[in-house]
Write a protein that holds these residues in place. Structure first.
Motif, PDB file in Angstrom:
ATOM      1  N   GLU A   1      47.487  36.736  42.242  1.00 43.60           N
ATOM      2  CA  GLU A   1      48.369  35.723  41.658  1.00 43.60           C
ATOM      3  C   GLU A   1      49.006  36.236  40.384  1.00 43.60           C
ATOM      4  O   GLU A   1      50.176  35.984  40.099  1.00 43.60           O
ATOM      5  N   ASP A   2      48.208  36.987  39.617  1.00 43.88           N
ATOM      6  CA  ASP A   2      48.734  37.538  38.386  1.00 43.88           C
ATOM      7  C   ASP A   2      49.868  38.507  38.671  1.00 43.88           C
ATOM      8  O   ASP A   2      50.916  38.483  38.032  1.00 43.88           O
TER       9      ASP A   2
ATOM     10  N   LEU B   1      47.029  39.010  31.422  1.00 48.60           N
ATOM     11  CA  LEU B   1      46.501  38.462  32.665  1.00 48.60           C
ATOM     12  C   LEU B   1      46.045  37.043  32.422  1.00 48.60           C
ATOM     13  O   LEU B   1      45.103  36.814  31.685  1.00 48.60           O
ATOM     14  N   PHE B   2      46.717  36.095  33.029  1.00 46.83           N
ATOM     15  CA  PHE B   2      46.356  34.712  32.740  1.00 46.83           C
ATOM     16  C   PHE B   2      46.192  33.900  34.010  1.00 46.83           C
ATOM     17  O   PHE B   2      45.874  32.727  33.955  1.00 46.83           O
TER      18      PHE B   2
ATOM     19  N   PHE C   1      52.987  36.851  39.905  1.00 45.98           N
ATOM     20  CA  PHE C   1      53.582  35.875  38.986  1.00 45.98           C
ATOM     21  C   PHE C   1      55.007  36.260  38.598  1.00 45.98           C
ATOM     22  O   PHE C   1      55.924  35.438  38.655  1.00 45.98           O
TER      23      PHE C   1
ATOM     24  N   ASP D   1      41.661  39.781  45.399  1.00 39.22           N
ATOM     25  CA  ASP D   1      41.085  38.447  45.260  1.00 39.22           C
ATOM     26  C   ASP D   1      40.076  38.345  44.132  1.00 39.22           C
ATOM     27  O   ASP D   1      39.382  37.347  44.008  1.00 39.22           O
TER      28      ASP D   1
ATOM     29  N   PRO E   1      44.403  32.941  37.694  1.00 39.99           N
ATOM     30  CA  PRO E   1      43.018  32.966  38.157  1.00 39.99           C
ATOM     31  C   PRO E   1      42.648  34.257  38.881  1.00 39.99           C
ATOM     32  O   PRO E   1      41.650  34.866  38.563  1.00 39.99           O
TER      33      PRO E   1
ATOM     34  N   ILE F   1      38.607  37.845  40.389  1.00 31.89           N
ATOM     35  CA  ILE F   1      38.939  36.924  39.307  1.00 31.89           C
ATOM     36  C   ILE F   1      39.352  37.745  38.088  1.00 31.89           C
ATOM     37  O   ILE F   1      38.641  38.679  37.699  1.00 31.89           O
ATOM     38  N   GLY F   2      40.518  37.406  37.509  1.00 32.38           N
ATOM     39  CA  GLY F   2      41.090  38.208  36.427  1.00 32.38           C
ATOM     40  C   GLY F   2      40.127  38.562  35.311  1.00 32.38           C
ATOM     41  O   GLY F   2      39.983  39.724  34.949  1.00 32.38           O
ATOM     42  N   PHE F   3      39.434  37.554  34.774  1.00 30.00           N
ATOM     43  CA  PHE F   3      38.647  37.869  33.581  1.00 30.00           C
ATOM     44  C   PHE F   3      37.327  38.542  33.886  1.00 30.00           C
ATOM     45  O   PHE F   3      36.592  38.908  32.987  1.00 30.00           O
ATOM     46  N   GLN F   4      37.027  38.714  35.172  1.00 28.59           N
ATOM     47  CA  GLN F   4      35.772  39.393  35.493  1.00 28.59           C
ATOM     48  C   GLN F   4      35.960  40.889  35.709  1.00 28.59           C
ATOM     49  O   GLN F   4      35.009  41.584  36.044  1.00 28.59           O
TER      50      GLN F   4
END
Ligand SMILES: Nc1ncnc2c1ncn2[C@@H]1O[C@H](COP(=O)(O)OP(=O)(O)OP(=O)(O)O)[C@@H](O)[C@H]1O
Ligand SMILES: [Mg+2]
Lengths: 251, 245
Positions: free
Chosen positions: B103-104, B96-97, B107, B137, B99, B139-142
């Motif tokens: 979107e991920d 997962l890169f 991709f 919506d 935002p 955030i990926g890293f959260q």
């Protein structure tokens, strides 16, 4: 560190405004405010910034904390500027003379800084970073640069986590930073490890991107709408800047 | 099954990381067009390496890789492989890169040349299939570890792959989410190879079970598996299994 806006009261910003409009407004407003010289126009600009903060319902706590930090720095200016600029003497303190010009300059800088900070906190800070990136792209910033920005943002948090993890691992085994060789060596290892992990991670992310068919071009999903509210907002900002300009150059 | 040509076939693969002992020594592997294969082997035995070889992310030092019936040797051969076979990575963090989640997941479809609208639709379908509608919506890293894993699976499914390679897909999922995962994988009518340390998951899902020994694939006894499944389904209390069943 950076991730999400600390200032915005969640998603409860009053209505949605196109990120491009926010960025453009911030750009125009700060460019104009930098130009104003007369106290009236600067005060008007500050008033407008306050209006923005109220309009977007910024949480008072974090805003005040930031204003406090900036004004702490500005206090230094008040100590130095009046005594270093030549001009009409207002106040004599032994050998030191405070000049009217110096005081005015310090006042101007203080008002402008607060106005800019408030406006940026209201306009830019609440934007989710990704939206800001894509909006920059739409405003003409090159795509490669924007992608670099977005990936950096995405992985800064990861690096921070990783560093935190390494530090915790060290702390759990009784490591306490001191000023000795052992401390320096340990920090060197931690940093080295962080770099190695970053490179390793970069390679694995590249693989993941290849696996999903990446061939060098990023596509963006973000859609921007210039809705009525955004246009209205843009008009309001333009009017405010024009009003300041009238105060500055008019009478 | 023997009559049908395998989707993926490895023959006599030899591989070792630079400056280290060889990990795969003459490995043969085949994934048939309608089967689910489980791979259960010790840590460090080369399971992840095997998947990376199939996707062309590593090159073997010897042997032959055939995917969709064609030999694959150079980077250009593997571009097609990566478009048609989905790999779910062992560490979702790597996968997962972007935002935001949507979107991920979009991709891959975007890279396949879909329009923005189609890509979003495919992404939404994949998220919905995993019960992740509400995550669009975020955030990926959260996300939590388990959520990241599901999103990384969705990101692969959104590309509508013709075969799936899953590297420890159940790792870090709670029991409910795991059931959901099993349902999803069972519902997919595409060949799958699943690496896992969880024999229950593999026996529930797979037609065949393989292990890696001394750098080669060895088939695990099907009889033993069968008995194990029954023993497990009868007991719903905390219990332990030894890997040999
Ligand atoms: N990039 C690398 N460079 C050098 N050696 C590596 C690298 N990646 C893996 N290895 C080594 O290769 C061996 C096989 O690794 P691999 O990741 O394939 O194991 P695995 O079977 O997937 O293990 P696990 O169950 O722990 O995921 C391990 O001994 C590992 O230390
Ligand atoms: Mg592995």
């Amino acid at each position: 560190m950076l991730p999400e806006p600390a200032v915005a009261a969640g998603k409860a910003t009053r209505g949605w405004i196109d990120p491009r409009v926010r960025l453009a407004a911030a750009l125009v407003y700060s460019g104009a405010t930098a130009v104003w010289q007369k106290p009236e126009s600067i005060a008007a600009a500050l008033g407008f910034a306050l209006g923005l903060a109220v309009f977007f319902r910024l949480a008072p706590g974090p805003v005040l904390r930031r204003l406090f930090a900036v004004n702490g720095l500005l206090a230094l200016l008040w100590l130095i500027l009046p005594f270093s600029l030549p001009g009409e003497t207002l106040l004599q303190l032994g050998p030191l003379a405070a000049s009217r010009e110096g005081l005015l300059l310090a006042l101007r800088i203080t008002l402008k800084s607060n106005a800019l900070l408030l406006a940026l906190l209201a306009l830019v800070a609440p934007l989710p970073f990704p939206s800001a990136g894509h909006a920059l792209h739409r405003l003409g910033v090159p795509g490669k640069f924007v992608q670099l920005l977005l990936l950096t943002w995405r992985y800064l948090a990861l690096l921070e986590q990783e560093f935190g993890r390494l530090r915790r691992a060290a702390a759990l085994r009784g490591f306490r930073p001191r000023t000795d060789l052992h401390t320096y060596r340990t920090f060197a290892w931690l940093l080295g490890m962080l770099l190695v992990r970053a490179v390793d991670r970069a390679e694995r992310v590249r693989r993941a991107m290849l696996c999903r068919g990446f061939q060098g071009v990023f596509f963006s999903l973000q859609e921007f709408r210039l809705n009525g509210r955004s246009l209205g907002f843009a008009a309001a900002v333009a009017a405010a800047v024009a009003a300041c300009a009238v105060l500055e150059f008019g009478g | 099954m023997a009559a049908q040509e395998p989707i993926v076939a490895l023959r006599g693969i030899r591989f070792g990381y630079p400056g280290a002992e060889p990990i795969l020594a003459g490995l043969d592997f085949a994934l048939g067009p309608a089967e689910r294969v489980g791979i259960l082997a010790p840590n460090g035995s080369g399971k992840t390496t095997l998947f990376l070889l199939i996707m062309g992310l590593l090159r073997p030092q010897g042997g032959e890789i055939l995917v969709f019936g064609k030999p694959r040797r150079v980077e250009a051969d593997f571009l097609e492989v990566r478009r048609r076979i989905g790999l779910v990575f062992q560490d979702p963090e790597d996968q997962l890169f972007c935002p935001t989640v949507i979107e991920d997941v979009a991709f891959g479809p975007l890279n396949l040349g879909r329009s923005r609208k189609e890509a979003v639709a495919a992404a939404r379908r994949a998220l919905a299939a995993l019960g992740l509608e509400a995550f669009e919506d975020r955030i990926g890293f959260q996300l939590s570890g388990g959520e990241k894993r599901l999103v990384s699976l969705a990101a692969v499914l959104a590309m509508e792959p013709e075969a799936l390679l899953l590297d420890e897909p159940e790792n870090g999922l709670d029991s409910r989410t795991r059931l959901r995962l099993v349902e999803v994988l069972e519902g997919l009518a595409i060949p799958q190879a699943i690496i896992s340390h969880d024999i229950d998951l593999l026996t529930a899902l797979c037609d065949r079970l393989l292990t890696l020994e001394a750098g080669r694939i060895r088939e695990v006894d099907g009889e033993a598996l069968h008995r194990h499944v029954h023993a497990h389904r009868l007991g719903d209390r905390p219990h332990r299994h030894s890997p040999t069943g």
